[in-house]
Scaffold this motif. Structure first.
Motif, mmCIF file in Angstrom:
data_model
loop_
_atom_site.group_PDB
_atom_site.id
_atom_site.type_symbol
_atom_site.label_atom_id
_atom_site.label_comp_id
_atom_site.label_asym_id
_atom_site.label_seq_id
_atom_site.Cartn_x
_atom_site.Cartn_y
_atom_site.Cartn_z
ATOM 1 N N GLY A 54 0.805 -1.222 0.000
ATOM 2 C CA GLY A 54 0.000 0.000 0.000
ATOM 3 C C GLY A 54 0.831 1.262 0.000
ATOM 4 O O GLY A 54 0.428 2.285 -0.547
ATOM 5 N N GLY A 55 1.994 1.202 0.622
ATOM 6 C CA GLY A 55 2.818 2.400 0.737
ATOM 7 C C GLY A 55 3.816 2.598 -0.379
ATOM 8 O O GLY A 55 4.314 3.699 -0.579
ATOM 9 N N LEU A 56 4.122 1.542 -1.124
ATOM 10 C CA LEU A 56 5.158 1.650 -2.148
ATOM 11 C C LEU A 56 4.643 1.536 -3.576
ATOM 12 O O LEU A 56 5.354 1.895 -4.498
ATOM 13 N N THR A 57 3.445 0.999 -3.773
ATOM 14 C CA THR A 57 2.971 0.774 -5.135
ATOM 15 C C THR A 57 1.671 1.510 -5.406
ATOM 16 O O THR A 57 0.878 1.778 -4.504
ATOM 17 N N GLU A 58 1.486 1.812 -6.688
ATOM 18 C CA GLU A 58 0.237 2.420 -7.152
ATOM 19 C C GLU A 58 0.060 2.011 -8.605
ATOM 20 O O GLU A 58 0.926 2.270 -9.443
ATOM 21 N N GLY A 59 -1.022 1.349 -8.906
ATOM 22 C CA GLY A 59 -1.284 0.927 -10.272
ATOM 23 C C GLY A 59 -0.269 -0.060 -10.814
ATOM 24 O O GLY A 59 0.028 -0.038 -12.000
ATOM 25 N N GLY A 60 0.288 -0.888 -9.960
ATOM 26 C CA GLY A 60 1.244 -1.891 -10.398
ATOM 27 C C GLY A 60 2.672 -1.406 -10.508
ATOM 28 O O GLY A 60 3.553 -2.153 -10.891
ATOM 29 N N GLY A 61 2.923 -0.162 -10.177
ATOM 30 C CA GLY A 61 4.279 0.371 -10.252
ATOM 31 C C GLY A 61 4.638 1.131 -8.990
ATOM 32 O O GLY A 61 3.845 1.234 -8.048
ATOM 33 N N PHE A 62 5.849 1.679 -8.987
ATOM 34 C CA PHE A 62 6.325 2.428 -7.821
ATOM 35 C C PHE A 62 5.500 3.700 -7.654
ATOM 36 O O PHE A 62 5.236 4.422 -8.612
ATOM 37 N N ALA A 63 5.110 4.017 -6.434
ATOM 38 C CA ALA A 63 4.234 5.154 -6.164
ATOM 39 C C ALA A 63 4.981 6.477 -6.096
ATOM 40 O O ALA A 63 4.352 7.518 -5.998
ATOM 41 N N GLY A 64 6.282 6.470 -6.160
ATOM 42 C CA GLY A 64 7.051 7.704 -6.004
ATOM 43 C C GLY A 64 7.555 7.804 -4.577
ATOM 44 O O GLY A 64 7.232 6.984 -3.718
ATOM 45 N N TRP A 65 8.360 8.812 -4.310
ATOM 46 C CA TRP A 65 9.004 8.927 -2.999
ATOM 47 C C TRP A 65 8.146 9.624 -1.957
ATOM 48 O O TRP A 65 8.392 9.482 -0.762
ATOM 49 N N ALA A 66 7.145 10.382 -2.359
ATOM 50 C CA ALA A 66 6.336 11.117 -1.381
ATOM 51 C C ALA A 66 5.506 10.177 -0.517
ATOM 52 O O ALA A 66 5.423 10.355 0.703
ATOM 53 N N ARG A 67 4.894 9.176 -1.126
ATOM 54 C CA ARG A 67 4.050 8.261 -0.353
ATOM 55 C C ARG A 67 4.854 7.455 0.661
ATOM 56 O O ARG A 67 4.469 7.377 1.836
ATOM 57 N N PRO A 68 5.966 6.805 0.274
ATOM 58 C CA PRO A 68 6.736 6.078 1.298
ATOM 59 C C PRO A 68 7.256 6.989 2.411
ATOM 60 O O PRO A 68 7.332 6.576 3.569
ATOM 61 N N ALA A 69 7.592 8.232 2.075
ATOM 62 C CA ALA A 69 8.031 9.166 3.114
ATOM 63 C C ALA A 69 6.887 9.465 4.080
ATOM 64 O O ALA A 69 7.091 9.533 5.301
ATOM 65 N N GLY A 70 5.681 9.617 3.556
ATOM 66 C CA GLY A 70 4.519 9.831 4.420
ATOM 67 C C GLY A 70 4.244 8.631 5.306
ATOM 68 O O GLY A 70 3.908 8.768 6.483
ATOM 69 N N VAL A 71 4.378 7.434 4.734
ATOM 70 C CA VAL A 71 4.201 6.217 5.529
ATOM 71 C C VAL A 71 5.251 6.154 6.633
ATOM 72 O O VAL A 71 4.958 5.781 7.773
ATOM 73 N N LEU A 72 6.474 6.535 6.306
ATOM 74 C CA LEU A 72 7.551 6.543 7.296
ATOM 75 C C LEU A 72 7.255 7.540 8.422
ATOM 76 O O LEU A 72 7.452 7.231 9.603
ATOM 77 N N VAL A 73 6.758 8.712 8.073
ATOM 78 C CA VAL A 73 6.390 9.710 9.095
ATOM 79 C C VAL A 73 5.267 9.169 9.978
ATOM 80 O O VAL A 73 5.311 9.277 11.210
ATOM 81 N N GLY A 74 4.257 8.569 9.346
ATOM 82 C CA GLY A 74 3.157 7.985 10.121
ATOM 83 C C GLY A 74 3.633 6.870 11.040
ATOM 84 O O GLY A 74 3.208 6.778 12.192
ATOM 85 N N GLY A 75 4.532 6.029 10.530
ATOM 86 C CA GLY A 75 5.080 4.951 11.366
ATOM 87 C C GLY A 75 5.872 5.484 12.541
ATOM 88 O O GLY A 75 5.784 4.967 13.652
ATOM 89 N N ALA A 76 6.662 6.539 12.300
ATOM 90 C CA ALA A 76 7.448 7.139 13.383
ATOM 91 C C ALA A 76 6.529 7.753 14.441
ATOM 92 O O ALA A 76 6.773 7.606 15.645
ATOM 93 N N LEU A 77 5.467 8.417 13.992
ATOM 94 C CA LEU A 77 4.521 9.003 14.947
ATOM 95 C C LEU A 77 3.803 7.919 15.753
ATOM 96 O O LEU A 77 3.599 8.067 16.963
ATOM 97 N N ALA A 78 3.417 6.838 15.076
ATOM 98 C CA ALA A 78 2.747 5.737 15.784
ATOM 99 C C ALA A 78 3.697 5.085 16.779
ATOM 100 O O ALA A 78 3.300 4.733 17.893
ATOM 101 N N TRP A 79 4.954 4.913 16.379
ATOM 102 C CA TRP A 79 5.944 4.303 17.265
ATOM 103 C C TRP A 79 6.179 5.159 18.500
ATOM 104 O O TRP A 79 6.401 4.642 19.597
ATOM 105 N N ARG A 80 6.104 6.478 18.334
ATOM 106 C CA ARG A 80 6.286 7.394 19.460
ATOM 107 C C ARG A 80 5.041 7.502 20.334
ATOM 108 O O ARG A 80 5.054 8.179 21.359
ATOM 109 N N GLY A 81 3.937 6.846 19.928
ATOM 110 C CA GLY A 81 2.735 6.817 20.749
ATOM 111 C C GLY A 81 1.778 7.966 20.498
ATOM 112 O O GLY A 81 0.946 8.268 21.356
ATOM 113 N N ALA A 82 1.859 8.583 19.324
ATOM 114 C CA ALA A 82 0.943 9.682 19.005
ATOM 115 C C ALA A 82 -0.470 9.132 18.818
ATOM 116 O O ALA A 82 -0.657 7.987 18.403
#
Length: 104
Positions: A54-82
């Motif tokens: 879900g975070g790396l692909t879109e339409g069968g190809g790479f989704a670009g760098w913005a989406r994985p960066a957003g997923v990474l930010v969300g993961g970091a916030l979740a890990w910190r207990g936000a």
């Protein structure tokens, strides 16, 4: 009744029965500790696979760098207990800012 409606009804009954089995058998069936560990690991692997696709692909190809960066930010916030709304808004905001900056 056509085949589509029959299939939908069969799947609905099967889904309800599958969900009913858990509470009905709770406490009656004891799983070995090793099986419980494997089930926990399997759940983690499935969640990571879902996150990766879900975070790396879109339409069968790479989704670009913005989406994985957003997923990474969300993961970091979740890990910190936000709180969940902060995690979602942080991930969406990071993705939107990167896309506005021209990062695909």
């Amino acid at each position: 009744m056509n085949a589509t409606v029959a299939l939908i009804l069969a799947l609905a009954v099967g889904t309800y029965a599958f969900r009913l089995v858990g509470p009905a058998l709770h406490g009656r069936v004891a799983l070995p500790a090793r099986v419980q560990e494997l089930l926990a690991a399997a759940a983690l692997v499935l969640l990571v696979a879902l996150l990766a696709t879900g975070g790396l692909t879109e339409g069968g190809g790479f989704a670009g760098w913005a989406r994985p960066a957003g997923v990474l930010v969300g993961g970091a916030l979740a890990w910190r207990g936000a709180p969940f709304p902060v995690v979602v808004l942080g991930a969406a905001g990071a993705t939107a800012l990167l896309r506005a900056a021209g990062v695909a």
